[in-house]
Design a protein around this motif. Sequence first.
Motif, PDB file in Angstrom:
ATOM      1  N   THR A 189       0.807  -1.310  -0.183  1.00 55.92           N
ATOM      2  CA  THR A 189      -0.002  -0.035  -0.060  1.00 55.92           C
ATOM      3  C   THR A 189       0.926   1.243  -0.235  1.00 55.92           C
ATOM      4  OG1 THR A 189      -1.647  -1.080   1.328  1.00 55.92           O
ATOM      5  CG2 THR A 189      -1.714   0.985   1.145  1.00 55.92           C
ATOM      6  N   PRO A 190       1.277   1.966  -1.065  1.00 56.96           N
ATOM      7  CA  PRO A 190       2.312   2.965  -1.141  1.00 56.96           C
ATOM      8  C   PRO A 190       1.771   4.055  -0.459  1.00 56.96           C
ATOM      9  CG  PRO A 190       1.890   1.878  -3.329  1.00 56.96           C
ATOM     10  CD  PRO A 190       0.930   1.260  -2.477  1.00 56.96           C
ATOM     11  N   ALA A 191       2.669   4.946   0.171  1.00 55.46           N
ATOM     12  CA  ALA A 191       2.378   6.000   0.928  1.00 55.46           C
ATOM     13  C   ALA A 191       3.496   6.774   0.873  1.00 55.46           C
ATOM     14  CB  ALA A 191       1.728   5.718   2.101  1.00 55.46           C
ATOM     15  N   VAL A 192       3.318   8.316   0.952  1.00 56.07           N
ATOM     16  CA  VAL A 192       4.617   9.146   1.130  1.00 56.07           C
ATOM     17  C   VAL A 192       4.431  10.045   2.311  1.00 56.07           C
ATOM     18  CG1 VAL A 192       5.370   8.933  -1.149  1.00 56.07           C
ATOM     19  CG2 VAL A 192       3.590  10.748  -0.618  1.00 56.07           C
ATOM     20  N   GLY A 193       5.410  10.350   2.792  1.00 58.12           N
ATOM     21  CA  GLY A 193       5.299  11.604   4.021  1.00 58.12           C
ATOM     22  C   GLY A 193       6.275  12.503   3.800  1.00 58.12           C
ATOM     23  N   LEU A 194       6.118  13.789   4.100  1.00 59.71           N
ATOM     24  CA  LEU A 194       6.928  14.781   3.893  1.00 59.71           C
ATOM     25  C   LEU A 194       7.309  15.629   4.985  1.00 59.71           C
ATOM     26  CD1 LEU A 194       5.026  16.643   0.769  1.00 59.71           C
ATOM     27  CD2 LEU A 194       6.454  14.776   1.015  1.00 59.71           C
ATOM     28  N   SER A 195       8.549  16.050   5.174  1.00 60.35           N
ATOM     29  CA  SER A 195       9.061  16.703   6.193  1.00 60.35           C
ATOM     30  C   SER A 195       8.495  17.938   6.434  1.00 60.35           C
ATOM     31  CB  SER A 195      10.833  16.593   6.131  1.00 60.35           C
ATOM     32  OG  SER A 195      11.005  17.461   5.105  1.00 60.35           O
ATOM     33  N   GLN A 196       7.981  18.576   5.431  1.00 56.65           N
ATOM     34  CA  GLN A 196       7.411  19.771   5.318  1.00 56.65           C
ATOM     35  C   GLN A 196       6.683  19.949   4.266  1.00 56.65           C
ATOM     36  OE1 GLN A 196      10.007  23.191   5.676  1.00 56.65           O
ATOM     37  NE2 GLN A 196       8.393  24.721   5.202  1.00 56.65           N
ATOM     38  N   GLN A 197       5.174  20.473   4.301  1.00 49.42           N
ATOM     39  CA  GLN A 197       4.148  20.234   3.311  1.00 49.42           C
ATOM     40  C   GLN A 197       3.928  22.111   2.891  1.00 49.42           C
ATOM     41  OE1 GLN A 197       1.213  17.608   3.558  1.00 49.42           O
ATOM     42  NE2 GLN A 197       0.416  17.627   1.792  1.00 49.42           N
ATOM     43  N   ASP A 198       4.081  22.799   3.943  1.00 55.12           N
ATOM     44  CA  ASP A 198       3.765  24.143   3.603  1.00 55.12           C
ATOM     45  C   ASP A 198       4.873  25.261   4.099  1.00 55.12           C
ATOM     46  OD1 ASP A 198       2.014  26.043   2.825  1.00 55.12           O
ATOM     47  OD2 ASP A 198       0.162  25.548   3.967  1.00 55.12           O
ATOM     48  N   GLY A 199       4.675  26.509   3.704  1.00 54.78           N
ATOM     49  CA  GLY A 199       5.577  27.391   4.299  1.00 54.78           C
ATOM     50  C   GLY A 199       6.799  27.657   3.492  1.00 54.78           C
ATOM     51  N   PHE A 200       7.001  27.022   2.481  1.00 57.74           N
ATOM     52  CA  PHE A 200       8.235  27.222   1.867  1.00 57.74           C
ATOM     53  C   PHE A 200       8.494  28.693   1.149  1.00 57.74           C
ATOM     54  CE2 PHE A 200       7.884  22.611   1.539  1.00 57.74           C
ATOM     55  CZ  PHE A 200       9.202  22.191   1.843  1.00 57.74           C
ATOM     56  N   THR A 259      14.501  22.604   1.056  1.00 58.28           N
ATOM     57  CA  THR A 259      14.695  20.968   0.978  1.00 58.28           C
ATOM     58  C   THR A 259      13.507  20.317   1.493  1.00 58.28           C
ATOM     59  OG1 THR A 259      16.895  21.250   1.014  1.00 58.28           O
ATOM     60  CG2 THR A 259      16.087  18.883   1.071  1.00 58.28           C
ATOM     61  N   VAL A 260      12.783  19.232   1.138  1.00 59.40           N
ATOM     62  CA  VAL A 260      11.962  18.569   1.598  1.00 59.40           C
ATOM     63  C   VAL A 260      12.333  16.922   1.599  1.00 59.40           C
ATOM     64  CG1 VAL A 260      10.459  18.279  -0.520  1.00 59.40           C
ATOM     65  CG2 VAL A 260       9.633  17.622   1.747  1.00 59.40           C
ATOM     66  N   THR A 261      12.310  16.425   2.879  1.00 58.49           N
ATOM     67  CA  THR A 261      12.414  14.879   3.066  1.00 58.49           C
ATOM     68  C   THR A 261      11.382  14.038   2.670  1.00 58.49           C
ATOM     69  OG1 THR A 261      14.417  15.456   4.359  1.00 58.49           O
ATOM     70  CG2 THR A 261      13.629  13.243   4.126  1.00 58.49           C
ATOM     71  N   VAL A 262      11.586  13.287   1.553  1.00 56.27           N
ATOM     72  CA  VAL A 262      10.400  12.469   1.528  1.00 56.27           C
ATOM     73  C   VAL A 262      10.543  10.841   1.806  1.00 56.27           C
ATOM     74  CG1 VAL A 262       8.926  11.598  -0.490  1.00 56.27           C
ATOM     75  CG2 VAL A 262       9.865  13.609  -0.698  1.00 56.27           C
ATOM     76  N   THR A 263       9.679  10.541   2.732  1.00 51.72           N
ATOM     77  CA  THR A 263       9.713   9.043   3.193  1.00 51.72           C
ATOM     78  C   THR A 263       8.599   8.066   2.511  1.00 51.72           C
ATOM     79  OG1 THR A 263       8.562   9.603   5.178  1.00 51.72           O
ATOM     80  CG2 THR A 263      10.773   9.658   5.400  1.00 51.72           C
ATOM     81  N   GLY A 264       8.992   7.278   1.711  1.00 49.60           N
ATOM     82  CA  GLY A 264       7.985   6.312   1.219  1.00 49.60           C
ATOM     83  C   GLY A 264       7.891   5.170   2.030  1.00 49.60           C
ATOM     84  N   SER A 265       6.654   4.367   1.816  1.00 50.79           N
ATOM     85  CA  SER A 265       6.537   3.089   2.321  1.00 50.79           C
ATOM     86  C   SER A 265       5.506   2.313   1.443  1.00 50.79           C
ATOM     87  CB  SER A 265       5.946   3.095   3.867  1.00 50.79           C
ATOM     88  OG  SER A 265       4.805   3.774   3.871  1.00 50.79           O
ATOM     89  N   GLY A 266       5.398   1.200   1.432  1.00 47.09           N
ATOM     90  CA  GLY A 266       4.637   0.319   0.740  1.00 47.09           C
ATOM     91  C   GLY A 266       4.765   0.178  -0.621  1.00 47.09           C
ATOM     92  N   ALA A 325       1.457  14.637  -3.328  1.00 49.08           N
ATOM     93  CA  ALA A 325       1.187  15.451  -2.013  1.00 49.08           C
ATOM     94  C   ALA A 325       1.487  16.772  -2.402  1.00 49.08           C
ATOM     95  CB  ALA A 325       2.311  14.780  -1.145  1.00 49.08           C
ATOM     96  N   PRO A 326       0.411  17.786  -2.170  1.00 45.46           N
ATOM     97  CA  PRO A 326       0.604  19.290  -2.573  1.00 45.46           C
ATOM     98  C   PRO A 326       1.610  19.798  -1.702  1.00 45.46           C
ATOM     99  CG  PRO A 326      -1.688  18.469  -2.545  1.00 45.46           C
ATOM    100  CD  PRO A 326      -0.934  17.532  -2.010  1.00 45.46           C
ATOM    101  N   VAL A 327       2.402  20.869  -2.175  1.00 52.94           N
ATOM    102  CA  VAL A 327       3.646  21.824  -1.433  1.00 52.94           C
ATOM    103  C   VAL A 327       3.222  23.116  -1.554  1.00 52.94           C
ATOM    104  CG1 VAL A 327       5.645  22.377  -1.272  1.00 52.94           C
ATOM    105  CG2 VAL A 327       5.009  19.856  -1.341  1.00 52.94           C
ATOM    106  N   GLY A 328       3.176  23.873  -0.464  1.00 51.49           N
ATOM    107  CA  GLY A 328       2.627  25.322  -0.586  1.00 51.49           C
ATOM    108  C   GLY A 328       3.697  26.222  -0.256  1.00 51.49           C
TER     109      GLY A 328
END
Length: 562
Positions: A248-259, A266-273, A389-392
């Motif tokens: 079950t693929p999924a991603v998480g971002l160290s920061q998604q907003d406020g760039f 820099t954003v760190t992307v962690t993936g799983s599944g 995963a949107p980034v703002g």
Amino acid sequence: MSTTISRARRSRLAPGLGVLALVTSTALGAGIAAAATAQAAGPRDVVADSGSVSWGYKESFRRYVGNQTAALPPIGAVPVGERITLIAPGAFDESATPASTTNTSTPNETLPWVLPVTGGEFTSTDDFTVTSAGGAALHFPSHYFEIVMENVAVEVSGGTATVVADVTAEVTGDFGDWKAGTYGGEDVEFATGSGVDATLDGDTLSVSLTGLTTTADGAAALPLYAAGDPLDDLVLTAAVAEAAQTWTPAVGLSQQDGFDPAETGTVTVTGSGFDPAANVSTRQPVTAGQPTGIYVVFGRFAEDWRPSDGVASSARKVVSQKWALPEPSYTQVKNEFPNVAGQLVLLNPDGTFTADLDVRTDDTAGGVYGVYTYAAGGAAANAAQELAAPVGFTAAGGDGENVDVEVTVPEDDGGPVDPEPGEFTWTVAGGGAVSLGTATQGDAAFTAAGDLHRVTVTDTRAGSPAWNVTGTVTDFFAGGRSFSGSALGWSPAVSANTGGAVAGAEVAAGVGSGLKGGATLAWAPAGHAAGSVAVDAGLDLSIPLDTPAGDYTGVLTLTALG
């Protein structure tokens, strides 16, 4: 089902010809999740020939047949050893106590039966099925019956057991309540009971069923005992196969907003599944037939961007990219093509990876900034691994909410004094989450509701030019899953209105384009009274019933023009 809503606000100066546009973005998250905190594992197979079902229907009936109690002349009793016979591959349970110790057959034919397990399916100790083969035939010709019971299965659902069996009874003459005829059938739900003691130790399933009673179907199939009459306990053991790997693929971002759009972050992307073997190479640089992994990209992509939908690569503007490759492809590409080695990250056997991406704006018009993943290296499109995963971004030099504007006014030169120009300001009240509560499943959709934080607009400018506040929402995303922003609607209202403002029209949730197509929250015509207005809006979500479970995030952008 629970709905989780998160909110972040940012302001910036938007380009325009003599128009000051302040933009505030409210991130909304809507979650549809099962009541359990973790998703249940998929069913596992019960291994054939890994155990047995031990049961004997009813001890008193085995004693009655095994002893040929009150056998009637002229037929009389059949010989010992021929009264209860086995149907292969069943066997007598010689570890059990026989129903009759006076029976002299070897082994004692009044023993319960051991039936080898042939398969089944295991989800949990409250939900499983175990099947078996073989059985027994009970012969009592002087009492006019031949009975066969075989292929016993145990079905446990919600902690309640049902014993299913193939049962036939040939009755050749009336005897007591028995009437001549043929009874029974296949897959008869013969007995039931709630006394289920099931444990899984490693891969070994052990089950004890107590308090079994005859069902109505069982009484009709074998009219010896009435519905509700007690039957023997049953025990079984079986091995359960290892759970099949699910991805079950999924991603998480160290920061998604406020760039900051003026700088590279820099954003760190962690993936799983992510299934390491899912994508197969058809061309260099990965050796043909080897897995190609996924591209992990920061960029500005069109709303419709997925390769699995046949969308051209021109819809995907890549700003920075990493390539998550599993072994052995990772080492092969790294050694043979050192010019791309800096882009590579390892896609681990368990489907995880970590990648750092540069985050910066570009000159591409349209689309949504975000982190995207999709099948790499010329492999066929893989919809399951196409995630977004949107980034703002915030305002350059701002604090993420407000922009300071400075001006120096010279001393009075004695000329005519212009009237006070007044000002146009607007604020969004509160902070933290905009809660849409708990999504409720209805006949046609999941629904949720909440309230937008209050927007206050003040306009005291000379000439009272027109102004308006509008809103537009993106699609909602949760890993590789999404639903359209058209699911969001609102019902604007104005109060404390000293500035001649007008509430925008209601936008129905899930109808047409909803707020995805944009709508007016409030407005004031040219020449309106100088003053202020409080603007509220009820938010409604109407989410399709086929939306997968997950915590979803979208971005609602409010724009004030005046």
